[in-house]
Write a protein that holds these residues in place. Structure first.
Motif, PDB file in Angstrom:
ATOM      1  N   GLY A  57       0.797  -1.225   0.000  1.00 55.46           N
ATOM      2  CA  GLY A  57       0.000   0.000   0.000  1.00 55.46           C
ATOM      3  C   GLY A  57       0.826   1.270   0.000  1.00 55.46           C
ATOM      4  N   CYS A  58       1.946   1.268   0.719  1.00 54.35           N
ATOM      5  CA  CYS A  58       2.776   2.492   0.791  1.00 54.35           C
ATOM      6  C   CYS A  58       3.419   2.833  -0.550  1.00 54.35           C
ATOM      7  N   PRO A  59       4.117   1.892  -1.216  1.00 52.59           N
ATOM      8  CA  PRO A  59       4.674   2.251  -2.527  1.00 52.59           C
ATOM      9  C   PRO A  59       3.605   2.558  -3.559  1.00 52.59           C
ATOM     10  N   LEU A  60       2.457   1.892  -3.479  1.00 52.80           N
ATOM     11  CA  LEU A  60       1.356   2.172  -4.394  1.00 52.80           C
ATOM     12  C   LEU A  60       0.856   3.597  -4.204  1.00 52.80           C
ATOM     13  N   ALA A  61       0.641   3.992  -2.948  1.00 47.26           N
ATOM     14  CA  ALA A  61       0.146   5.331  -2.660  1.00 47.26           C
ATOM     15  C   ALA A  61       1.138   6.404  -3.090  1.00 47.26           C
ATOM     16  N   ALA A  62       2.415   6.177  -2.803  1.00 49.28           N
ATOM     17  CA  ALA A  62       3.432   7.159  -3.176  1.00 49.28           C
ATOM     18  C   ALA A  62       3.459   7.370  -4.682  1.00 49.28           C
ATOM     19  N   THR A  63       3.306   6.292  -5.422  1.00 48.70           N
ATOM     20  CA  THR A  63       3.333   6.382  -6.883  1.00 48.70           C
ATOM     21  C   THR A  63       2.099   7.088  -7.421  1.00 48.70           C
ATOM     22  N   LEU A  64       0.920   6.703  -6.968  1.00 48.65           N
ATOM     23  CA  LEU A  64      -0.315   7.304  -7.467  1.00 48.65           C
ATOM     24  C   LEU A  64      -0.399   8.786  -7.138  1.00 48.65           C
ATOM     25  N   SER A  65       0.218   9.210  -6.038  1.00 48.53           N
ATOM     26  CA  SER A  65       0.139  10.624  -5.637  1.00 48.53           C
ATOM     27  C   SER A  65       0.852  11.549  -6.611  1.00 48.53           C
ATOM     28  N   GLN A  66       1.642  11.001  -7.514  1.00 49.83           N
ATOM     29  CA  GLN A  66       2.329  11.849  -8.482  1.00 49.83           C
ATOM     30  C   GLN A  66       1.384  12.466  -9.503  1.00 49.83           C
ATOM     31  N   ASP A  67       0.172  11.861  -9.640  1.00 56.05           N
ATOM     32  CA  ASP A  67      -0.742  12.401 -10.642  1.00 56.05           C
ATOM     33  C   ASP A  67      -2.196  12.324 -10.218  1.00 56.05           C
ATOM     34  N   ALA A  68      -2.462  12.112  -8.924  1.00 50.97           N
ATOM     35  CA  ALA A  68      -3.840  11.999  -8.456  1.00 50.97           C
ATOM     36  C   ALA A  68      -3.871  12.207  -6.946  1.00 50.97           C
ATOM     37  N   SER A  69      -5.063  12.455  -6.415  1.00 51.78           N
ATOM     38  CA  SER A  69      -5.195  12.582  -4.968  1.00 51.78           C
ATOM     39  C   SER A  69      -5.438  11.201  -4.367  1.00 51.78           C
ATOM     40  N   VAL A  70      -4.757  10.922  -3.252  1.00 54.04           N
ATOM     41  CA  VAL A  70      -4.754   9.574  -2.672  1.00 54.04           C
ATOM     42  C   VAL A  70      -5.018   9.653  -1.178  1.00 54.04           C
ATOM     43  N   LEU A  71      -5.921   8.781  -0.717  1.00 51.81           N
ATOM     44  CA  LEU A  71      -6.176   8.606   0.710  1.00 51.81           C
ATOM     45  C   LEU A  71      -5.747   7.202   1.098  1.00 51.81           C
ATOM     46  N   VAL A  72      -4.910   7.089   2.135  1.00 52.59           N
ATOM     47  CA  VAL A  72      -4.502   5.792   2.674  1.00 52.59           C
ATOM     48  C   VAL A  72      -5.145   5.621   4.047  1.00 52.59           C
ATOM     49  N   LEU A  73      -5.843   4.518   4.225  1.00 55.09           N
ATOM     50  CA  LEU A  73      -6.487   4.206   5.499  1.00 55.09           C
ATOM     51  C   LEU A  73      -5.757   3.030   6.125  1.00 55.09           C
ATOM     52  N   GLU A  74      -5.008   3.308   7.187  1.00 52.01           N
ATOM     53  CA  GLU A  74      -4.200   2.291   7.862  1.00 52.01           C
ATOM     54  C   GLU A  74      -4.770   2.021   9.248  1.00 52.01           C
ATOM     55  N   ARG A  75      -5.063   0.762   9.545  1.00 54.97           N
ATOM     56  CA  ARG A  75      -5.695   0.426  10.826  1.00 54.97           C
ATOM     57  C   ARG A  75      -4.733   0.487  12.005  1.00 54.97           C
ATOM     58  N   GLY A  76      -3.424   0.499  11.733  1.00 59.28           N
ATOM     59  CA  GLY A  76      -2.436   0.579  12.802  1.00 59.28           C
ATOM     60  C   GLY A  76      -1.851   1.964  12.962  1.00 59.28           C
ATOM     61  N   GLY A  77      -0.778   2.034  13.756  1.00 64.03           N
ATOM     62  CA  GLY A  77      -0.118   3.306  14.004  1.00 64.03           C
ATOM     63  C   GLY A  77       1.154   3.470  13.205  1.00 64.03           C
TER      64      GLY A  77
END
Length: 573
Positions: A57-77
């Motif tokens: 999820g982290c590398p996916l989110a970092a990549t998508l944020s280069q051209d779109a708005s991204v929300l990551v929902l993580e159940r932990g801390g």
């Protein structure tokens, strides 16, 4: 099994000492976009909603944020500032932590094997033994991935989180022992998955500090990304007319308040992506109404799509090992050296273990028994016997140190299933892996254990084992340890087949539940619905390479690039 025994067991699996921790307190470099979910508004809108800020999820989110708005929902801390995560000496502590807000959530499979799942930003990369290695070229081909983009994606990951480990005496002895017993050729330090013996990478740097998939968020565009911690998704929302389309999620913060996050438009460009792991992703699909209809209805869940393959194909690579007490001090090391055999069993090692007091006495009893047997056969000189007795006396009043040599089955071929127990997303689902159900898996384990025994008996490894202590005593020691909840079969001539079955453990490489070609297509889109993908280890048919984390991180980057390319193409139409 009490908590103390469970912690000791984890130390056995990890193979290193429990040293006094120190706080590695660096802050996340992207703190401006990481927040507690309690601070989030009641309703949010984003182009992509990623459920799970883990290894993929982290590398996916970092990549998508280069051209779109991204929300990551993580159940932990957050993993940052947590010494149980960041420092190598605390590896066992992080896995055995049972507190409500711990980074690991314990579970026991229906097979009676202790296990854990990640509950922290960075996912399993914040808890594991750190080994970093690629999938084989054959695996990449079978997955249908583009080899050039795969290589570039691996390189993107490695620039942040991968290192060459220092190979010290214990690891060197096992490496040389593997070569001595024929696990050839020697391939040196490499990330490549090729037959023979090699040194792989690690996500621990030279100071013993862990780097995780969360570090890959440094690549993110901070203007386009929000990461919410302690955000537990309860349900994915689908349209009710025509073909179901995912359009939002309901999630809960740490205080129990509900929030809703929606895709910014109904355009086909925007998507919800499940990256909640091999347990979390199939569990959330079921909770949202995508799964076996009869099972969902039994839990009073409205069926969106009858998908009988959700939760199927669950597999966990079985691990079996020997603990080898050492007469010499050993370094603290996690997995560095691996023997990739041609019969598809992988041999790995870790060292630096200090045994609990009660287990010292178990070893002493075995050692004393075999010394007496050796003395009766007159195979040892009086001087050697005197030294052995001195060793016994020192062990009784001291600690027992050593390491483990383990084998992991490739694949495996044996699979099981995952089912809901409750409709509460905080609860673990029920999972059965059916270890060694397929005879070929058991045969591979036996061959792997034979290789381990040969390494222990090798000349190269001789200085790290007690003289006159036969491997049979090491096997008996493992049979006496509480490594799982399965029944034990004690016999003067226990077979390696029975040993594998009795002492099987997890190496935390479980996968399946949302497999490609069964639950998702080769673009990782969920079959039967629109606007929803699954990108994580739940999609794997088999675990990649000797250890999967590098490939899971690579997959996040790889699919992020693919999705952005699709977005660009659609935008030009």
């Amino acid at each position: 099994m009490d908590l103390g025994s469970w912690k000791c067991l984890l130390i056995v699996l990890a193979g290193f000492s429990m040293f006094r921790s120190f706080c590695h307190s660096e802050k996340a470099p992207y703190y401006t976009f990481v927040h507690e979910a309690t601070s989030a508004p009641h309703i949010l809108y984003y182009d992509y909603i990623i459920i799970g800020g883990g290894t993929s999820g982290c590398p996916l989110a970092a990549t998508l944020s280069q051209d779109a708005s991204v929300l990551v929902l993580e159940r932990g801390g957050s993993p940052y500032g947590n010494p149980k995560i960041t420092n190598i000496a605390n590896f066992a502590d992080s896995l055995s932590d049972t507190s409500p807000d711990s980074a690991s959530q314990q579970f026991i499979s229906e097979d009676g094997v202790y296990n854990a799942r990640a509950r922290v930003l960075g996912g399993g990369s914040a808890l594991n033994a750190g080994f970093y290695t690629h999938a084989s070229a054959d695996y990449v081909k079978k997955a249908g991935w583009n080899p050039e983009l795969v290589d570039r994606s691996y390189a993107w990951v490695e620039s942040k989180v991968a290192f060459e480990p220092p190979v010290l005496q214990w690891q060197s002895a096992v490496r040389d022992g593997l070569l001595e017993v024929g696990v050839l050729p020697y391939n040196g330090f490499t990330y490549d998955h090729i037959h023979g013996t090699k040194v792989g990478g690690t996500i621990f740097d030279r100071d013993g500090h862990r780097h995780t998939a969360a570090d890959l968020l440094e690549y993110a565009d901070p203007r386009n990304i929000s990461v919410l911690l302690h955000a537990t998704v309860h349900k994915i929302l689908f349209t009710e007319t025509g073909k179901p389309r995912a359009y939002g999620v309901i999630f809960e913060d740490a205080l129990g308040f509900r929030h809703k996050a929606y895709l910014g438009s109904r355009s086909s460009k925007n998507e919800i992506i499940l990256s909640a792991g091999a347990l979390g992703s199939p569990q959330l699909l079921m909770l949202s109404g995508v799964g076996p209809a009869n099972h969902l209805q039994a839990h009073s869940i409205s069926v969106v799509v009858d998908q009988p393959m959700v939760g199927q194909g669950m597999a966990d690579n079985p691990m079996n090992l020997l603990f080898i007490p050492s007469p010499l001090p050993v370094e603290v090391s996690l997995i560095q050296v691996v023997g990739i055999t041609k019969f598809d069993s992988y041999i790995e090692t870790a060292s630096g273990l200090s045994f609990a007091y009660s287990w010292v006495h178990k070893f002493v009893r075995e050692y004393e028994l075999h010394l007496n047997e050796t003395d009766q056969s007159s195979a040892v000189t009086p001087e050697a016997m005197s030294r052995a007795i001195e060793t016994l006396n020192s062990l009784v009043t001291g600690t027992l140190q050593g390491g483990v040599i383990l084998e992991k089955i490739n694949g495996p071929l044996s699979t099981g299933e995952l089912k809901l127990v409750t409709t509460n997303p905080h609860d673990n689902p029920s999972v059965k892996f059916n270890y060694f159900k397929e005879p070929e898996d058991l045969n591979r384990c036996v061959q792997g254990m034979k290789t381990i025994i040969d390494v222990v008996n090798s000349r190269a490894f001789s200085k790290f084992r007690y003289k006159y202590m036969p491997v049979k005593a090491l096997i008996d020691l493992m049979l006496n340890l509480p490594v799982n909840l399965r029944p034990r079969h004690f016999s003067s001539a226990i077979s390696l087949e029975q040993f594998c079955t009795d002492t099987v453990m997890t190496i935390w490489h479980y996968h399946g539940g949302c497999q490609v070609g069964k639950v998702v297509d080769y673009d990782y889109k969920v079959l039967g619905v629109d606007g929803l993908r699954v990108i994580d280890g739940s999609t794997f048919i088999a675990s990649p390479g000797t250890n999967p984390q590098a490939t899971v991180m690579m997959l996040g980057r790889y699919m992020g690039r693919r999705i952005l390319y699709e977005r660009l193409k659609e935008g030009t139409k």
